[in-house]
Scaffold this active site. Structure first.
Site, PDB file in Angstrom:
ATOM      1  N   GLU A   1       0.817  -1.213   0.000  1.00  0.00           N
ATOM      2  CA  GLU A   1       0.000   0.000   0.000  1.00  0.00           C
ATOM      3  C   GLU A   1       0.852   1.265   0.000  1.00  0.00           C
ATOM      4  OE1 GLU A   1      -0.137  -2.337   2.352  1.00  0.00           O
ATOM      5  OE2 GLU A   1       0.926  -1.407   4.005  1.00  0.00           O
TER       6      GLU A   1
ATOM      7  N   ASP B   1      15.489  26.197 -26.609  1.00  0.00           N
ATOM      8  CA  ASP B   1      14.868  27.445 -26.158  1.00  0.00           C
ATOM      9  C   ASP B   1      14.057  28.115 -27.252  1.00  0.00           C
ATOM     10  OD1 ASP B   1      16.911  28.199 -27.836  1.00  0.00           O
ATOM     11  OD2 ASP B   1      17.390  30.002 -26.699  1.00  0.00           O
TER      12      ASP B   1
ATOM     13  N   ASN C   1       7.383 -14.028   3.016  1.00  0.00           N
ATOM     14  CA  ASN C   1       6.299 -14.207   3.981  1.00  0.00           C
ATOM     15  C   ASN C   1       5.237 -15.171   3.477  1.00  0.00           C
ATOM     16  OD1 ASN C   1       7.436 -12.617   5.822  1.00  0.00           O
ATOM     17  ND2 ASN C   1       6.121 -10.830   5.481  1.00  0.00           N
TER      18      ASN C   1
ATOM     19  N   ASP D   1      20.185  22.218 -28.427  1.00  0.00           N
ATOM     20  CA  ASP D   1      20.525  23.144 -29.496  1.00  0.00           C
ATOM     21  C   ASP D   1      21.664  23.996 -28.962  1.00  0.00           C
ATOM     22  OD1 ASP D   1      19.319  25.181 -28.024  1.00  0.00           O
ATOM     23  OD2 ASP D   1      18.466  26.110 -29.814  1.00  0.00           O
TER      24      ASP D   1
ATOM     25  N   ASP E   1      12.577  24.370 -31.506  1.00  0.00           N
ATOM     26  CA  ASP E   1      12.894  23.246 -30.637  1.00  0.00           C
ATOM     27  C   ASP E   1      11.642  22.559 -30.105  1.00  0.00           C
ATOM     28  OD1 ASP E   1      15.714  23.651 -30.733  1.00  0.00           O
ATOM     29  OD2 ASP E   1      15.439  25.379 -29.413  1.00  0.00           O
TER      30      ASP E   1
HETATM   31  N1  LIG Z   1      17.103  36.900 -36.529  1.00  0.00           N
HETATM   32  C1  LIG Z   1      17.663  36.331 -37.580  1.00  0.00           C
HETATM   33  N2  LIG Z   1      17.862  37.009 -38.707  1.00  0.00           N
HETATM   34  C2  LIG Z   1      18.407  36.423 -39.756  1.00  0.00           C
HETATM   35  N3  LIG Z   1      18.810  35.175 -39.790  1.00  0.00           N
HETATM   36  C3  LIG Z   1      18.655  34.428 -38.689  1.00  0.00           C
HETATM   37  C4  LIG Z   1      18.062  34.979 -37.538  1.00  0.00           C
HETATM   38  N4  LIG Z   1      18.016  33.999 -36.605  1.00  0.00           N
HETATM   39  C5  LIG Z   1      18.556  32.927 -37.162  1.00  0.00           C
HETATM   40  N5  LIG Z   1      18.948  33.156 -38.406  1.00  0.00           N
HETATM   41  C6  LIG Z   1      19.588  32.223 -39.318  1.00  0.00           C
HETATM   42  O1  LIG Z   1      18.930  30.975 -39.259  1.00  0.00           O
HETATM   43  C7  LIG Z   1      19.829  29.960 -38.880  1.00  0.00           C
HETATM   44  C8  LIG Z   1      19.131  28.955 -37.999  1.00  0.00           C
HETATM   45  O2  LIG Z   1      18.589  29.579 -36.855  1.00  0.00           O
HETATM   46  P1  LIG Z   1      19.089  29.246 -35.425  1.00  0.00           P
HETATM   47  O3  LIG Z   1      20.577  29.290 -35.404  1.00  0.00           O
HETATM   48  O4  LIG Z   1      18.383  30.084 -34.454  1.00  0.00           O
HETATM   49  O5  LIG Z   1      18.658  27.739 -35.287  1.00  0.00           O
HETATM   50  P2  LIG Z   1      18.834  26.860 -34.019  1.00  0.00           P
HETATM   51  O6  LIG Z   1      18.638  25.455 -34.426  1.00  0.00           O
HETATM   52  O7  LIG Z   1      17.975  27.371 -32.949  1.00  0.00           O
HETATM   53  O8  LIG Z   1      20.318  27.057 -33.685  1.00  0.00           O
HETATM   54  P3  LIG Z   1      20.995  27.284 -32.328  1.00  0.00           P
HETATM   55  O9  LIG Z   1      21.478  25.933 -31.980  1.00  0.00           O
HETATM   56  O10 LIG Z   1      22.110  28.224 -32.669  1.00  0.00           O
HETATM   57  O11 LIG Z   1      20.014  27.845 -31.368  1.00  0.00           O
HETATM   58  C9  LIG Z   1      20.947  30.677 -38.171  1.00  0.00           C
HETATM   59  O12 LIG Z   1      22.137  30.000 -38.316  1.00  0.00           O
HETATM   60  C10 LIG Z   1      20.991  32.011 -38.876  1.00  0.00           C
HETATM   61  O13 LIG Z   1      21.816  31.954 -39.999  1.00  0.00           O
HETATM   62 MG   LIG Z   2      17.944  28.009 -31.020  1.00  0.00          MG
END
Ligand SMILES: Nc1ncnc2c1ncn2[C@@H]1O[C@H](COP(=O)(O)OP(=O)(O)OP(=O)(O)O)[C@@H](O)[C@H]1O
Ligand SMILES: [Mg+2]
Length: 912
Positions: free
Chosen positions: A329, A640, A708, A371, A644
């Site tokens: 329990e 974040d 038991n 990421d 993701d």
């Molecule tokens: N605000 C932005 N303006 C222009 N290009 C962007 C912007 N944010 C991201 N990118 C482009 O898009 C790509 C992918 O985005 P991002 O890097 O955020 O992906 P992620 O998987 O979240 O990567 P990370 O692991 O760095 O967080 C980046 O490498 C960048 O070249």
């Molecule tokens: Mg990211």
């Protein structure tokens, strides 16, 4: 929660019924709330604004305050608003409580209703009810304790919404949103209330958190619903609980809090949708096995005793007591206590555990995927360089990128924040804002990996400014501008640009390319198709350094047997650089496109072998997690961003940080408020401890109970009386169970904590068959000693030769003797089996466990010597020297158990 689920799982039919009921109720509510949505969706914008007594500039603060007073906070009053009541119900709704209450009812009949007035006895019923109360109340208190701790932390994670009030955009707490508020929405946002769309730009909205439907749908402000449309699919209505995947928009709120369509439904569904882990299934199986075992053994005990002793009523009562004895329990309360203790400990380290069960998942995780930006790296990105294509620092590059970052609304991103910060430091941004007016934007998405803004200068010329990932920018550009002169983008230029980016990447800089185009096609709205024939003007290089603690944390995780994999949308060079800095061993890197057109077997092999994946789409992140899980791994994911969220949903444990976008925070099981990643290691350790302590209780109790049963079956077959009175059996069980409540406060040895551990139900029978009979051997020795030596010695003759009264005393002494021996062996075997080493000498339980077990055994030993109690519980005059015998037997028992442990560990890797 845990409890409720078990009960549900065990009674699958019941579960079905309950969920249907829940859907039914929620649907009712949906229907009533949907009427407003249906009506408003067909109206024109102006009519809607008028009806809601608001304007395109939003409410003024006075109106807003008044409405907040009238309608209340924008929160859904669901069960979370009566958590105490709910916890109370949860705490008592376990299969074991059900069994106990059933047996208590039966006992009530056999001991009270159907017996003569002078034999009516409620003590057994009272003891069973006490067991239910102890386990229920303990678990209730535990749950309230954690929920308070978690709530106060959750308050620290701000959920805000961008609201326009009196013409000004402000970030306000989501719960302050009122009807008539004008809301700005960007990718990653959760929709805060039910809204009518006023403006939209490539706005895609996902209801996956509500209905699991993963593909987002486009929402359009200017489109009215068709007659045949389901109101949930209206293009111009956004519902609370959904989230923005990409694009941007603006809407006006028409329903908040309880009046929203999805409000209640969303949360209740999300709660039922929890992933079932191997641990959950394991616990469920154990519960099932035990209940079946009880169902078989109890009738057997009843039959044997009835047949051998002829007293069928007593046999029934004894069988009921045996069934109670077999019911663990305390299992639910011990699992909960363990989890609660874990989450409170995490809370002390400023880590929110939103879903308690994820703690033990974290302990069994053998892979952590993460990421890069914002999780492994700091949540502050700095614009280091704004170069033209000749690698000279140019303010034009900064100015254009500022326009892009400042006017875009589709994304809340560290990159844009960095650009704006840098521009505000170096340029007269006020003047730039005056000189340029925003015309339009083409929001970011993770496929294009770029974003554009269209502005108009004072000469009324339109300029399209685009920034994005290198290859994606090169793909839509055909010219370059260096020092004011424009030339075609040829292959040499392209190579040069890529090489330069690569070099900056090697230095740890994240690079984005910037391009523009004057007088872009201005017919109608701007769209993705306008991102072509751009003129490249420069590089934006960002410093995105790892968190200070990242390297140490990853090293610690590696030592704990957890492989770390980076899954990023970013490119290879930057990721390699970061990987190197955090001490990751990188020999192979796969790109998102490498994963395409592969068979499952190939993919599994790839995700197994490689620990850095770059240029992934959000779906590919989730796909990798799925593949790893299919291969039997327990996977944690830390992210974040909005990209993701799918991976977080796929993972066994989803971890996020407080700077994450709303949808990531919502998908997370664990949220780190502290920047220090070492908490990950701490979490793993806590998870393993939780797992270990739960297994400890299960394994030890299972083998004790099994022992038991064997003893009871042997005794029942050979003894002319019951080996222990039902009431004594129950008290024994209550005492043992109560002392087990200390197990969550025990520790596990270092070796145990150094490896991920997974539930395996298969190991349980072997453990039972090794250690159960070991304890029976000593029970049987005790029976023999009591029957042939101790009892005859006290009454002066053997049982056969004794008279009726003497026989009664004989059996009372016998029962007392076995009660004491049984209690001590059960309590002491906790020490013997908690660790592979020799108990009390080479390994020690924590003080709480030691005190609880020894204390309980001492109390149990004293009971027969306190006359009124002895009388009430029908203990006999056991001679003092018997205690010495028990002591001796205990030493032998622990010695034998230690030998059996060695023997067991010859063929098994772990004891617990
Ligand atoms: N605000 C932005 N303006 C222009 N290009 C962007 C912007 N944010 C991201 N990118 C482009 O898009 C790509 C992918 O985005 P991002 O890097 O955020 O992906 P992620 O998987 O979240 O990567 P990370 O692991 O760095 O967080 C980046 O490498 C960048 O070249
Ligand atoms: Mg990211």
């Amino acid at each position: 929660m845990q409890f409720l689920r078990w009960s549900f799982c065990l009674f699958a039919d019941f579960l079905e019924g309950e969920i249907t009921m829940l859907k039914f109720n929620s649907k009712d509510r949906v229907v009533t709330n949907a009427t407003l949505a249906k009506q408003i969706a067909r109206q024109e914008k102006n009519e809607v604004l008028k009806q809601l007594h608001t304007t395109i500039n939003g409410l003024n603060p006075v109106q807003a305050k008044q409405r907040l007073g009238q309608d209340g906070l924008n929160e859904v009053s669901n069960k979370e608003h009566h958590p105490k009541l709910h916890f109370l119900i949860d705490a008592f709704m376990t299969p074991f409580t059900g069994v106990l209450l059933f047996l208590a009812g039966l006992s009530f009949l056999t001991n009270y209703v159907f017996v003569p007035a002078d034999q009516k006895d409620l003590s057994t019923v009272i003891i069973m009810i006490m067991m239910v109360l102890i386990s229920g109340i303990t678990s209730f208190i535990q749950n309230v304790k954690t929920s308070d701790a978690v709530d106060s932390l959750l308050n620290m994670v701000s959920v805000t919404t961008n609201v326009k009030r009196a013409g000004e955009d402000k970030e306000l707490p989501t719960k302050d949103v009122v009807v008539g508020d004008i809301i700005n929405l960007a990718a990653g946002d959760l929709v805060p209330a039910d809204m009518y769309l006023l403006k939209s730009k490539d706005l895609f909205c996902s209801a996956s958190s509500l209905n699991g439907e993963s593909s987002p749908v486009e929402k359009m402000a200017d489109q009215k619903p068709k007659e045949s449309d389901n109101y949930l699919d209206y293009p111009n209505i956004l519902y609370e609980g959904t989230n923005i995947v990409s694009g941007s928009g603006m809407g006006v709120v028409f329903a908040t809090g309880d009046k929203t369509v999805f409000g209640n439904l969303a949360r209740t569904l999300a709660q039922n949708k929890n992933k079932e882990t191997t641990f959950d299934i394991g616990i469920k199986n154990v519960s099932k096995i035990l209940l079946i075992m009880t169902a078989v053994i109890a009738p057997l005990v009843f039959l044997i005793n009835g047949l051998t002793k002829g007293d069928w009523l007593n046999a029934l009562i004894f069988a009921i007591a045996t069934a109670v004895g077999l019911t663990p329990e305390m299992l639910p309360v011990i699992v909960t206590s363990n989890l609660v203790k874990g989450s409170i400990e995490m809370a002390k380290h400023e880590t929110i555990v939103k879903r308690m069960n994820s703690i033990q998942n974290f302990g069994s995780a053998d892979i952590l995927c993460t990421d890069k930006t914002g999780t492994l790296t700091q949540d502050k990105v700095v614009l280091e360089r704004h170069y033209n294509l000749n690698l000279e620092e140019k303010s034009k590059v900064l100015e254009l990128s500022y326009l892009n970052s400042y006017y875009q609304t589709g994304m809340k991103d560290l990159i844009d924040k960095a650009v704006i910060d840098a521009a505000q430091g170096e340029l007269d941004t006020k003047k730039i804002n005056q000189n340029y007016q925003k015309i339009d934007e083409i929001p970011f998405d993770f496929k294009r990996r770029r974003m554009s803004v269209v502005v108009m200068n004072q000469q009324h010329e339109h300029i399209l400014v685009t920034k994005g990932a290198a290859e994606e920018m090169l793909a839509c550009s055909n010219r370059v501008e260096i020092d004011g002169s424009i030339s075609p983008l040829d292959e040499d230029q392209r190579q040069k640009i890529l090489t330069e980016i690569d070099e900056m990447n090697q230095d740890g800089l994240r690079v984005v390319l910037l391009g523009y185009k004057e007088n872009p096609a201005p017919v109608g709205e701007f769209s993705i198709d306008d991102e072509n024939e751009l003129i490249l003007v420069g590089f934006l290089a960002f410093l995105d350094p790892p968190k200070d603690s990242a390297k140490a944390a990853l090293t610690a995780l590696k030592e704990d047997g957890i492989a770390v994999k980076i899954l990023t949308g970013d490119n290879e060079a930057v990721t390699r650089n970061v990987g190197k800095q955090v001490g990751l061993n990188i020999d192979r890197v796969y790109q998102g496109k490498d994963l395409e057109n592969k068979t499952d077997a190939e993919l599994k092999q790839m995700v197994q072998a490689c620990n850095v994946f770059v240029k992934l789409s959000p779906q590919q992140k989730a796909q990798i997690i799925d593949l790893l899980r299919q291969d039997g791994h327990t996977v944690a994911y830390m992210g974040d961003g909005i990209n993701d969220a799918p991976a977080m949903k796929a993972a066994d444990v989803a971890i996020s940080v407080d700077t994450a976008v709303d949808i990531a925070k919502k998908s997370a099981d664990i949220i780190l408020l502290h920047k220090d990643l070492m908490i990950l290691e701490k979490g793993v350790q806590i998870g393993r401890q939780v797992f270990g302590n739960t297994m400890k209780y299960i394994k030890i109790t299972l083998s004790s109970n099994f022992g038991n049963i064997l003893s009871i079956l042997v005794a029942s077959s050979f003894l002319p009386f019951l080996p222990m009175l039902p009431i004594q059996l129950l008290i024994l069980d209550l005492m043992y169970g109560t002392s087990c409540l200390s197990i969550p406060f025990d520790t596990m040895n270092k070796h145990y904590l150094s490896e991920p551990r997974k539930w395996s139900t298969k190991k349980l029978p072997k453990f039972m068959f090794y250690f159960g009979p070991t304890s029976s051997i000593f029970d049987i020795i005790t029976f023999a000693l009591l029957f042939f030596v101790v009892c005859p010695q006290v009454i002066g003759t053997s049982y056969v030769a004794a008279g009726a009264t003497q026989k009664l005393i004989f059996s009372a002494i016998f029962c007392t003797g076995w009660f004491i021996e049984s209690l001590w062996t059960q309590e002491m075997v906790i020490h013997a089996l908690r660790d592979p080493k020799l108990p009390f000498i080479k390994q020690h339980a924590t003080a709480i466990v030691t005190w609880a077990t020894i204390g309980m055994a001492v109390v149990g030993t004293v009971l027969p010597f306190i006359t009124p109690i002895a009388k009430a519980i029908k203990f006999g005059p056991i001679p003092m020297y018997f205690l010495a015998i028990v002591f001796l037997l205990l030493i032998l028992y622990i010695a034998l158990t230690t030998l059996v442990k060695k023997w067991y560990l010859n063929s098994e890797k772990y004891l617990i």
